[in-house]
Design a protein around this motif. Structure first.
Motif, mmCIF file in Angstrom:
data_model
loop_
_atom_site.group_PDB
_atom_site.id
_atom_site.type_symbol
_atom_site.label_atom_id
_atom_site.label_comp_id
_atom_site.label_asym_id
_atom_site.label_seq_id
_atom_site.Cartn_x
_atom_site.Cartn_y
_atom_site.Cartn_z
ATOM 1 N N SER A 122 0.837 -1.201 0.000
ATOM 2 C CA SER A 122 0.000 0.000 0.000
ATOM 3 C C SER A 122 0.870 1.249 0.000
ATOM 4 N N GLY A 123 2.065 1.123 0.575
ATOM 5 C CA GLY A 123 2.984 2.252 0.619
ATOM 6 C C GLY A 123 3.828 2.399 -0.630
ATOM 7 N N GLY A 124 3.645 1.493 -1.595
ATOM 8 C CA GLY A 124 4.352 1.633 -2.865
ATOM 9 C C GLY A 124 5.451 0.632 -3.122
ATOM 10 N N THR A 125 5.741 -0.264 -2.166
ATOM 11 C CA THR A 125 6.740 -1.303 -2.390
ATOM 12 C C THR A 125 6.099 -2.420 -3.207
ATOM 13 N N LEU A 126 6.683 -2.746 -4.360
ATOM 14 C CA LEU A 126 6.042 -3.672 -5.284
ATOM 15 C C LEU A 126 6.837 -4.957 -5.435
ATOM 16 N N LEU A 127 6.124 -6.041 -5.601
ATOM 17 C CA LEU A 127 6.721 -7.323 -5.952
ATOM 18 C C LEU A 127 6.891 -7.324 -7.472
ATOM 19 N N THR A 128 8.106 -7.586 -7.938
ATOM 20 C CA THR A 128 8.445 -7.433 -9.352
ATOM 21 C C THR A 128 9.001 -8.725 -9.925
#
Length: 257
Positions: A122-128
């Motif tokens: 939700s804070g912008g850390t993404l699984l890539t």
């Protein structure tokens, strides 16, 4: 003067509003501000994977998939006042039965079951996706990079969609079935997808298999994933009781572009 660039294409619900003009609203005027849609009384969610099965004379079973997988959703509502009912029904009428697809958010999948992972994403850390090349269609796993806490990982049963700059039509929704880390992984699979510690990478498994080839570097969306659907019937109907309340339910099925 308030202007907007697109009409609302998400089924109105308590977290997705629709205004009189058809967008999400929010302009402050009591007649143009977006109105929340009603909540669901119940949701019936099923996975449809057509399979052909044959059994030989010796008892051997032979199976093969004969059509693409799809999610099917039945939504029930409490009896609704006209104020609650009309925005939802008008939204569906604008889709012209099964002609136009729209998006839907399901309350049980708005957030990951792992609260720490949800907070991070939700804070912008993404699984890539993190492999040497694009991932071919038909694969049911891939390696991913994660810069959040190593103890904050998605949970099995979470739903996600893919944001791929190389293919914006990749709208399929997937369900997470396994998460492998460096401390616990299957070494029999492709070693190029093995988890690592630095950078921190995990291998995730999902269902159904990838419907189209997916770019390396694409991101996975676990926060409020949206399923692209169409109505399951060309008939859109309701019934009105003597108490002035509307009885209404909705059946939809996933619609890949």
């Amino acid at each position: 003067m308030a202007v907007f660039t697109s009409f609302q294409n998400i089924l109105p619900d308590p977290t997705n509003t629709v205004s009189r003009s058809g967008d999400s609203g929010g302009y402050g005027d009591s007649k143009t501000i977006g109105k929340s849609g009603p909540g669901f009384t119940s949701v019936k969610f099923n996975a449809k994977q057509p399979v052909m099965m044959n059994r030989t004379n010796s008892g051997r079973v032979i199976t093969r998939a004969v059509a693409a997988h799809s999610w099917n959703i039945d939504i029930s509502y409490n009896n609704l006042t006209r104020e609650q009912f009309e925005p939802v029904f008008a939204f569906l009428m604008a889709q012209n039965g099964r002609l136009n697809p729209f998006l839907i958010e399901l309350p049980q999948y708005l957030a990951s079951r792992d609260s720490d992972f949800h907070t991070a994403t939700s804070g912008g850390t993404l699984l890539t996706i993190d492999e040497a090349s694009s991932i071919p269609a038909g694969r049911t796993y891939f390696r991913t990079s994660w810069t959040g806490a190593t103890t904050a990982l998605p949970a099995v049963g979470d739903i996600f969609t893919v944001t791929d700059s190389g293919n914006t039509n990749h709208t399929k929704a997937y369900m997470l079935t396994r998460v492998e880390t460096i401390g616990d992984y299957n070494s029999a699979l492709d070693s190029n997808t093995n988890p690592t510690t630095s950078p921190f990478r995990v291998r995730i498994h999902f269902s159904p298999s990838l419907v189209i080839s997916t770019s390396n570097g694409a991101t996975l969306d676990f926060v409020r994933p949206r399923i692209r659907v169409i109505q399951a019937s060309d008939v859109t109907e309701y019934s009105l009781g003597v108490n002035g309340l509307y009885k209404f339910s909705l059946k939809v099925e996933e619609a890949a572009p």
